[in-house]
Design a protein around this motif. Sequence first.
Motif, mmCIF file in Angstrom:
data_model
loop_
_atom_site.group_PDB
_atom_site.id
_atom_site.type_symbol
_atom_site.label_atom_id
_atom_site.label_comp_id
_atom_site.label_asym_id
_atom_site.label_seq_id
_atom_site.Cartn_x
_atom_site.Cartn_y
_atom_site.Cartn_z
ATOM 1 N N THR A 79 0.853 -1.189 0.000
ATOM 2 C CA THR A 79 0.000 0.000 0.000
ATOM 3 C C THR A 79 0.886 1.236 0.000
ATOM 4 N N TYR A 80 0.661 2.129 -0.950
ATOM 5 C CA TYR A 80 1.343 3.414 -0.957
ATOM 6 C C TYR A 80 0.518 4.381 -0.108
ATOM 7 N N VAL A 81 0.896 4.472 1.158
ATOM 8 C CA VAL A 81 0.176 5.347 2.086
ATOM 9 C C VAL A 81 0.305 6.790 1.630
ATOM 10 N N VAL A 82 1.514 7.165 1.200
ATOM 11 C CA VAL A 82 1.759 8.478 0.610
ATOM 12 C C VAL A 82 2.332 8.246 -0.776
ATOM 13 N N SER A 83 1.794 8.939 -1.748
ATOM 14 C CA SER A 83 2.245 8.744 -3.119
ATOM 15 C C SER A 83 1.945 9.997 -3.931
ATOM 16 N N SER A 84 2.728 10.182 -4.991
ATOM 17 C CA SER A 84 2.456 11.287 -5.910
ATOM 18 C C SER A 84 1.421 10.871 -6.948
ATOM 19 N N GLN A 85 0.991 9.625 -6.904
ATOM 20 C CA GLN A 85 -0.011 9.124 -7.836
ATOM 21 C C GLN A 85 -1.396 9.179 -7.170
ATOM 22 N N GLN A 86 -2.128 8.093 -7.204
ATOM 23 C CA GLN A 86 -3.477 8.086 -6.649
ATOM 24 C C GLN A 86 -3.455 7.774 -5.158
ATOM 25 N N PRO A 87 -4.447 8.222 -4.420
ATOM 26 C CA PRO A 87 -4.516 7.937 -2.986
ATOM 27 C C PRO A 87 -4.805 6.457 -2.752
ATOM 28 N N PRO A 88 -4.513 5.947 -1.552
ATOM 29 C CA PRO A 88 -4.687 4.517 -1.283
ATOM 30 C C PRO A 88 -6.156 4.138 -1.088
ATOM 31 N N ASP A 89 -6.416 2.848 -1.214
ATOM 32 C CA ASP A 89 -7.732 2.307 -0.898
ATOM 33 C C ASP A 89 -7.973 2.457 0.609
ATOM 34 N N PRO A 90 -9.155 2.878 1.042
ATOM 35 C CA PRO A 90 -9.420 3.088 2.472
ATOM 36 C C PRO A 90 -9.155 1.861 3.328
ATOM 37 N N ASP A 91 -9.551 0.665 2.864
ATOM 38 C CA ASP A 91 -9.305 -0.542 3.654
ATOM 39 C C ASP A 91 -7.812 -0.826 3.787
ATOM 40 N N GLU A 92 -7.094 -0.685 2.683
ATOM 41 C CA GLU A 92 -5.651 -0.926 2.719
ATOM 42 C C GLU A 92 -4.953 0.127 3.572
ATOM 43 N N LEU A 93 -5.453 1.354 3.503
ATOM 44 C CA LEU A 93 -4.875 2.422 4.331
ATOM 45 C C LEU A 93 -5.085 2.111 5.809
ATOM 46 N N ALA A 94 -6.293 1.637 6.143
ATOM 47 C CA ALA A 94 -6.587 1.316 7.540
ATOM 48 C C ALA A 94 -5.661 0.209 8.048
ATOM 49 N N THR A 95 -5.421 -0.813 7.212
ATOM 50 C CA THR A 95 -4.525 -1.901 7.611
ATOM 51 C C THR A 95 -3.106 -1.384 7.847
ATOM 52 N N ALA A 96 -2.639 -0.545 6.927
ATOM 53 C CA ALA A 96 -1.293 -0.008 7.064
ATOM 54 C C ALA A 96 -1.167 0.874 8.295
ATOM 55 N N MET A 97 -2.178 1.698 8.547
ATOM 56 C CA MET A 97 -2.080 2.653 9.650
ATOM 57 C C MET A 97 -2.069 1.959 11.005
ATOM 58 N N ARG A 98 -2.581 0.750 11.072
ATOM 59 C CA ARG A 98 -2.513 0.020 12.338
ATOM 60 C C ARG A 98 -1.072 -0.336 12.695
ATOM 61 N N ASP A 99 -0.174 -0.244 11.703
ATOM 62 C CA ASP A 99 1.240 -0.550 11.948
ATOM 63 C C ASP A 99 2.114 0.707 11.879
ATOM 64 N N TYR A 100 1.489 1.879 11.716
ATOM 65 C CA TYR A 100 2.272 3.104 11.523
ATOM 66 C C TYR A 100 3.118 3.440 12.750
ATOM 67 N N ASP A 101 2.550 3.238 13.932
ATOM 68 C CA ASP A 101 3.327 3.513 15.147
ATOM 69 C C ASP A 101 4.582 2.643 15.202
ATOM 70 N N ALA A 102 4.444 1.399 14.767
ATOM 71 C CA ALA A 102 5.601 0.497 14.752
ATOM 72 C C ALA A 102 6.657 0.999 13.769
ATOM 73 N N PHE A 103 6.209 1.568 12.649
ATOM 74 C CA PHE A 103 7.143 2.165 11.677
ATOM 75 C C PHE A 103 7.929 3.297 12.318
ATOM 76 N N VAL A 104 7.238 4.175 13.048
ATOM 77 C CA VAL A 104 7.915 5.308 13.688
ATOM 78 C C VAL A 104 8.901 4.809 14.736
#
Length: 240
Positions: A79-104
């Motif tokens: 999932t491209y959470v941030v991209s210069s192309q199209q925005p992400p799918d909401p479901d895929e974004l939600a899945t990714a964001m559940r791991d965003y804190d771990a990324f930081v």
Amino acid sequence: MTEGVDFDVASAEEIAGQRDEVVAAVTDHAGTVARELALLQGGDYGQETFKTNAGKWTLKYEAGTVQYLRFKGKAGGETYVVSSQQPPDPDELATAMRDYDAFVRAYNDFVRSKEGVLDDVEIDFPAVESTDTVVSERDRVVGRIREVADVMAGELHRYDGVDYGTFTARVNGKRWELKREESRASYLRVGGQGGTYLVSQYEPPSAPDVRELADDFRDFVAEFNEYVDELEADLGHVTL
């Protein structure tokens, strides 16, 4: 054609708005990470990948701004959470964001791992020797070579009677070429195209090149003198 059909069409405006709000917040926050990475890595362009329990995050930046932030889960897909192309799918974004804190946290651990890495690096370096003496000697020798080359150019100018010309000879297997403009040497090159310029209008030769070729220059002058002697011998047979 069926008349009177009335179907309700669900609006995606609210969901899209929420998605855009999340993406904007992540872009702003990840932009801070991008700027810090640029400082740490010492360049305006780059990327870094951070592993978490759920997958991998890759942040690519340019001039301190986020080019993309990509999450690739262990279960597959990306999932491209941030991209210069199209925005992400909401479901895929939600899945990714559940791991965003771990990324930081992974990024923070990465930065902390660099702390103290330069503490024992010695910066009391040895003194640097001056090249003044070597450069002075090189310039002295090259200056003398130029003086002789100019004399040769002057003699060629007198004999040839034209403003431009060259004289070439082979010395110890290498091609020497003296190119002149009127009575001045334009260059003295050894080794053909891409060779060493003992005399030129640009930068001087290196000291090792001068040391290697200085003795051969004597032989080049001897070849020139032999050439002149042959000219004189030829003219000696001319009668009027």
